[in-house]
Design a protein around this motif. Sequence first.
Motif, mmCIF file in Angstrom:
data_model
loop_
_atom_site.group_PDB
_atom_site.id
_atom_site.type_symbol
_atom_site.label_atom_id
_atom_site.label_comp_id
_atom_site.label_asym_id
_atom_site.label_seq_id
_atom_site.Cartn_x
_atom_site.Cartn_y
_atom_site.Cartn_z
ATOM 1 N N SER A 1 -4.147 -4.741 -1.608
ATOM 2 C CA SER A 1 -3.132 -3.739 -1.300
ATOM 3 C C SER A 1 -2.829 -3.853 0.189
ATOM 4 O O SER A 1 -3.735 -3.715 1.026
ATOM 5 C CB SER A 1 -3.642 -2.336 -1.634
ATOM 6 O OG SER A 1 -2.662 -1.357 -1.399
ATOM 7 N N ASP B 1 0.821 -1.209 0.000
ATOM 8 C CA ASP B 1 0.000 0.000 0.000
ATOM 9 C C ASP B 1 0.861 1.267 0.000
ATOM 10 O O ASP B 1 2.067 1.235 0.281
ATOM 11 C CB ASP B 1 -0.989 0.005 1.171
ATOM 12 C CG ASP B 1 -0.340 0.198 2.531
ATOM 13 O OD1 ASP B 1 0.898 0.326 2.620
ATOM 14 O OD2 ASP B 1 -1.076 0.223 3.531
ATOM 15 N N ALA C 1 -1.575 -1.577 -9.083
ATOM 16 C CA ALA C 1 -2.903 -1.323 -8.521
ATOM 17 C C ALA C 1 -3.783 -0.546 -9.501
ATOM 18 O O ALA C 1 -4.964 -0.870 -9.700
ATOM 19 C CB ALA C 1 -2.763 -0.563 -7.206
#
Length: 375
Positions: free
Chosen positions: A359, A337, A351
């Motif tokens: 994530s 993330d 992503a």
Amino acid sequence: MAVKVLVVDDSSFFRRRVSEIINQDPQLTVIDTAQNGREAVDKAIALRPDVITMDIEMPVLDGISAVREIMAKCPTPILMFSSLTHEGARSTLDALDAGALDFLPKKFEDIARDKDEAVRLLQQRVKEIARKRFLMSARPQPVASAPVAKAASGAASLRERPLLAERPALAERPQPVASFKRSGKSYQLVAIGTSTGGPVALQNVLTKLPLDFPHPILLIQHMPATFTAAFAARLNGLCQIGVKEAQDGDVLKPGHAYLAPGGKQMLLEGRGAGARLRIIDGNDKVNYKPCVDITFASAAKTYGDKVLAIVLTGMGADGRDGARLLKEQGATIWAQDEASCVVYGMPQAVAKAGIASESLPLDRVAQRILVELGR
């Protein structure tokens, strides 16, 4: 407002050269320079720069000690300059241990095909790590710790201190959390790609994996050729799993991680228990050696849907195309993330393309892997 940079080096020529490059970018400005580590610490405290560029070998106080003191007193994103030697590799890893976020070779011709490309790369690295300045806070300094005990057959001959100041007891397997659920898929291979911030990120993940980890792991870290052997040896001394710099012909074994050698490409041939690594020079036109896309694509061809691939912190988009090929074969793709990345480039590319199914914050990647594998 321009990013404020403090340039630290005992060479007046190098200070001037780096300052000129940085000041060419209107988004950057050099606010001062320092010629040794002690000056660097004092000026970091007084001037509060957004980024510091730091040499390693300096009089009065060396760069590694200066990084450690700065991180304790006024945490600041730091970019190290390193020589491309084995000793330079060890020192650079020590600097990351102390808290530096990234590094570049001191000889700019080693990182780019021409002067203009080298200038852009340095400017880009400074701007990228500057984005972390608001998130940095003081953290405990590394303390001496006993090396991980391994089975006699896998004992490491080289014991290095950790890159992370805070790491869990390695003998303890992370406990799965309720929010993670196993998909039920079966796997034969784990592959992890990363770049800027990767050395610390990989250690965070790998040190939490148990000795009986059920699958081989491929590691693709953007790193110079002289660095990967030292990095693999350090990880091997810290992890319960075995870690080595990959060699041509290596047979993949469960509970072992294979780090792609710098300056080469890592491919797969065979399948399952008979799978082997191919280490080749590759095409000089490819931007990265090693390249995450190339290894991921080879894994897609060799293992199909039996791959768990993870893209960690890094600049650029390497890994996106290879992850797409894996996804098309039914493999599982995860990304780190944004909040826990040093640079949210490679994971963001995956992503944004809709390739990653999850994530994850860095400190929970290992837990998630173990849950997914039913450990």
